[in-house]
Design a protein around this motif. Structure first.
Motif, short mmCIF file in Angstrom:
data_model
loop_
_atom_site.label_atom_id
_atom_site.label_comp_id
_atom_site.label_asym_id
_atom_site.label_seq_id
_atom_site.Cartn_x
_atom_site.Cartn_y
_atom_site.Cartn_z
N ALA A 1 0.83 -1.21 0.00
CA ALA A 1 0.00 0.00 0.00
C ALA A 1 0.86 1.26 0.00
O ALA A 1 0.53 2.26 -0.65
CB ALA A 1 -0.92 0.01 1.22
N CYS B 1 0.72 4.17 -2.90
CA CYS B 1 0.49 5.58 -2.57
C CYS B 1 1.68 6.44 -2.95
O CYS B 1 1.52 7.60 -3.35
CB CYS B 1 0.20 5.71 -1.08
SG CYS B 1 -1.38 5.01 -0.57
N VAL C 1 1.24 6.96 -6.70
CA VAL C 1 0.06 7.72 -7.11
C VAL C 1 0.15 9.19 -6.75
O VAL C 1 -0.16 10.07 -7.57
CB VAL C 1 -1.21 7.08 -6.50
CG1 VAL C 1 -2.43 7.97 -6.73
CG2 VAL C 1 -1.45 5.71 -7.09
N LEU C 2 0.57 9.50 -5.53
CA LEU C 2 0.62 10.89 -5.07
C LEU C 2 2.03 11.44 -5.21
O LEU C 2 3.01 10.71 -5.13
CB LEU C 2 0.15 10.98 -3.62
CG LEU C 2 -1.33 10.66 -3.38
CD1 LEU C 2 -1.67 10.81 -1.91
CD2 LEU C 2 -2.24 11.55 -4.22
N GLY D 1 1.96 10.53 -0.42
CA GLY D 1 1.17 9.31 -0.39
C GLY D 1 1.45 8.42 0.81
O GLY D 1 0.52 8.06 1.54
N TYR E 1 -1.31 7.74 3.84
CA TYR E 1 -1.79 6.38 4.13
C TYR E 1 -1.52 6.00 5.58
O TYR E 1 -2.41 5.48 6.26
CB TYR E 1 -1.12 5.39 3.19
CG TYR E 1 -1.68 3.99 3.35
CD1 TYR E 1 -2.80 3.58 2.64
CD2 TYR E 1 -1.11 3.08 4.26
CE1 TYR E 1 -3.32 2.30 2.81
CE2 TYR E 1 -1.63 1.82 4.43
CZ TYR E 1 -2.74 1.43 3.71
OH TYR E 1 -3.27 0.18 3.89
N ILE F 1 -9.18 5.76 1.16
CA ILE F 1 -7.76 5.85 0.81
C ILE F 1 -7.18 4.48 0.48
O ILE F 1 -6.31 4.35 -0.40
CB ILE F 1 -6.98 6.51 1.97
CG1 ILE F 1 -7.41 7.98 2.11
CG2 ILE F 1 -5.47 6.40 1.77
CD1 ILE F 1 -6.91 8.65 3.37
N ASP F 2 -7.69 3.44 1.14
CA ASP F 2 -7.16 2.08 0.96
C ASP F 2 -7.83 1.35 -0.20
O ASP F 2 -7.46 0.21 -0.50
CB ASP F 2 -7.34 1.28 2.25
CG ASP F 2 -6.44 0.05 2.32
OD1 ASP F 2 -5.32 0.11 1.77
OD2 ASP F 2 -6.85 -0.96 2.92
N PRO G 1 -5.14 0.82 -3.14
CA PRO G 1 -4.04 -0.05 -2.68
C PRO G 1 -4.47 -1.48 -2.38
O PRO G 1 -3.75 -2.43 -2.71
CB PRO G 1 -3.54 0.66 -1.41
CG PRO G 1 -3.87 2.09 -1.64
CD PRO G 1 -5.18 2.08 -2.37
#
Length: 307
Positions: free
Chosen positions: A151, A155, A158-159, A164, A168, A200-201, A204
């Motif tokens: 995860a 993140c 992605v961010l 990210g 997370y 948020i998860d 991921p």
């Protein structure tokens, strides 16, 4: 920069596990407890406000440091990425605990295996036999690998920059701290923290499940994901465990003994009952999944350079 930051952070964590991470987590949780005492009036909107106050300033500070360092030198920004990943990834912890429990079961030392498992999950396990210990350890290992490795990677990709992984980890901590209260009505203080982490998860969790399927038995992993994941109380955990169980060819979930007797959990996976041999198979699956992610990032960076 993404791939090199990740590899360096993983190597650094293997060489020197971060004790600072625990101190930082405890500091943040103390801050969260103070916010809860101040904001918790039983209204959901106050839980939303507390979550924003807890998360947004940390994200702003993290991003500001990154862009300040980047303006000075991209190498400094890279180093900041490594620091953040080092503090948010926990791959070494998973490996050490898994190995210790596996060795205890192989040596027939159930007392040691129970003590190690209790220290990991924090719940009574005194009634568990060897198969139940193995099953629980596999479940914890798959979830831990997701939350502390895969995860974080998703993140981070992605961010932008280190935002990210920080987002997370903070969302997960607040969900555990505020969202784990016994009463989680829609208007409860911790309800937003739980829902925020679920959102948020979302990507991921599914990315990890797909990775497990590719790294293991793809057909069984997809079948278990589609047929069994929805029966698990926590949707994200159900997806990860069902895919992981199918990829390994092992049965997870099912009944589990506690002091008050047995309680039923939906069965996940297909194949054989969990035992100590599947612990090594789980380690292999997680390592293959990590290599898969590293290869994917390498291909993305090659494509970026070629473009």
């Amino acid at each position: 920069m993404t791939l090199s930051s990740l590899i360096f952070a993983l190597l650094l964590e293997q060489w020197r596990p971060s004790g600072d991470r625990n101190r930082i987590v405890l500091l943040f949780l103390s801050y969260a407890d103070a916010l809860e005492r101040y904001f918790n009036t039983g209204a959901r909107r106050h839980g939303v406000a507390a979550w924003i106050v807890a998360v947004v300033p940390v994200l702003i500070l993290t991003g500001w440091i990154y862009y300040l360092l980047y303006n000075l030198s991209p190498l400094l920004a890279w180093a900041w990425n490594v620091v953040i990943l080092y503090l948010t990834i926990g791959f070494r912890q998973f490996g050490d605990l898994f190995t210790e429990i596996k060795d205890a079961l192989r040596n027939g030392d159930l007392l040691l295996a129970r003590r190690l498992l209790r220290g990991w999950c924090g719940v009574p396990v005194d009634e568990l036999g060897s198969q139940e210990i193995a099953r629980n350890t596999i479940e914890l290992g798959l979830i831990h690998a997701h939350r502390y490795v895969f995860a974080i990677i998703v993140c981070f990709v992605v961010l932008p920059g280190p935002l990210g992984p920080v987002l997370y980890r903070l969302a997960e901590l607040l969900s555990e701290r505020w969202g784990s209260r016994a009463e989680q009505a829609p208007d409860a203080f911790g309800h937003f923290a739980t829902k925020a982490f679920e959102v948020i998860d979302w990507i991921p969790a599914r990315s990890t499940a797909v990775s497990f399927a590719i790294a293991g038995n793809f057909e069984d992993a997809v079948y278990c994901w589609r047929a069994q994941a929805a029966s698990w109380i926590d949707q994200a955990e159900g997806i990860i465990l069902a895919s992981g169980a199918g990829a390994l060819g092992v049965r997870l979930g099912d009944s589990l003994r506690e002091h008050a007797g047995q309680y039923h959990r939906p069965e996940l996976g297909v194949g054989e009952e969990a035992d100590m041999d599947f612990l090594q198979s789980t380690v292999g699956l997680i390592w293959r999944t990590l290599v898969l992610w590293l290869l994917l990032l390498l291909l993305l960076e090659i494509a970026s350079w070629a473009g």
